[in-house]
Write an enzyme that holds these catalytic residues in place. Sequence first.
Site, mmCIF file in Angstrom:
data_model
loop_
_atom_site.group_PDB
_atom_site.id
_atom_site.type_symbol
_atom_site.label_atom_id
_atom_site.label_comp_id
_atom_site.label_asym_id
_atom_site.label_seq_id
_atom_site.Cartn_x
_atom_site.Cartn_y
_atom_site.Cartn_z
ATOM 1 N N SER A 46 -33.991 -41.119 95.974
ATOM 2 C CA SER A 46 -33.202 -41.765 96.968
ATOM 3 C C SER A 46 -33.534 -41.263 98.420
ATOM 4 O O SER A 46 -32.855 -41.836 99.213
ATOM 5 C CB SER A 46 -31.660 -41.479 96.534
ATOM 6 N N LYS A 85 -34.473 -44.326 100.513
ATOM 7 C CA LYS A 85 -33.538 -45.186 100.846
ATOM 8 C C LYS A 85 -33.801 -45.113 102.407
ATOM 9 O O LYS A 85 -33.528 -46.220 103.175
ATOM 10 C CB LYS A 85 -32.068 -44.942 100.651
ATOM 11 N N TYR A 144 -21.543 -45.072 96.891
ATOM 12 C CA TYR A 144 -23.039 -45.060 96.778
ATOM 13 C C TYR A 144 -23.284 -46.021 95.622
ATOM 14 O O TYR A 144 -22.744 -45.992 94.547
ATOM 15 C CB TYR A 144 -23.419 -43.570 96.421
#
Length: 421
Positions: free
Chosen positions: A95, A98, A203
């Site tokens: 992640s 991101k 999330y």
Amino acid sequence: MSDNASVTNLTTNLTRRRFAQIALLGTQAGRLFGASGAANAIDRVLREGIQRRNIPCVTAMVASADRILYSGAFGKRDQASGIAVQPDSIFAIASMTKAITSVAAMQLVERGKLKLDEPVARHLPQLAKMQVLQGFDAAGKPVLRPATKMITLRHLLTHTSGFAYPTWHEAMFKYTQATSPLPPGVVAPLVPLMFEPGSAWQYGYSADWTGRLVEQVSGLNLEQYFQRNILQPLGMSDTSFIFPPEKFEHLVSRSQRQNGGPLQEVPRAIPPRPAAFNGGGGLNSTAPDYIRFMQMILRYGRAGVRDEILTAKSVEAMSVNQIGDLSAGKMKSFMPNTSSDVDVHPGALDKWGLGFLINTIPYEGGRSAGSLAWAGVYNTFYWIDPTRGICATIMMQFLPFVDKEAVGLLGDFERAVYANL
């Protein structure tokens, strides 16, 4: 109001004057942090930390806007070979992808291809008629209703879209159990929303859909877009969704802790080429490469003297609270072998910008208020501290996420960095 004007109005707390101060602080940090004693102190924290905590390996780097202040690597690439990990060893950063996806989306906003507050269904019609999960009937079947609000890019970038990962959302976890678990490797699944867009922070798959949006609007797949517009301009030559076989010797093995037991190493293998590229995760990278990305943020969008990745206005918009009174960053885990409960800043009310977690109060002995951060599920972490003009990353490679030993080493490292500035 134009989209650019709305970005400008949202960034009154972070001015060009402050960014000029940041650049100066970065230069000062480079002078203050040059002593070998400081590096030795951080070396000791990491070397002793992985031994005490039984962590296989770690790499870590600290930088100002224009120079590397610290680099260290300790432990073994894998236990089978006993080869030492190197500063440029390659990790799955999950992640941490991101933030790069968010930069890609903001580039398209700057170019007039996207708008922060228009429905993304204009470009992704599959998101036009979303359903919201209301609950479950007596038989355990999901009860859905039509969403009353449309998802926007701002919702996606701030994780307020309503999309949730089953790992950290009880209703989404129950939904996947009641229907069918998502197959591994699925990118941007079309699942129900857990709440109306804009009404909560959670999330989830928002960055997956941001990646799809970038692909749809640019006409490039995410690997192509990233390489041409972000990675190559920044010199991030070891960062890619596609793992090159010739770099296999640099790949770090993963480990897994099951039910609180000891870590078990997973044999190294070349990661298969993904069927689709995921804006929410999937990049492989190194500490030096990710430092280059963070330095670009510290330089308010510039790759170097001339090259601009983002405008200062876009970096400013990414760096301030965009979720109002909502709280971000705290998540209860429903899949404990994948993640422990997430609360890396206990007692604090953290916020989210357009791509980053933002701490509203300083970490004790660590980063300043207003720092930008996030992490990857295999316990890779980063933060960008504009006030002190530094950025840092620490990379490990095991599950579960925010395992107490990983968080412990992160905290030790951070405090050592600031103690030696």
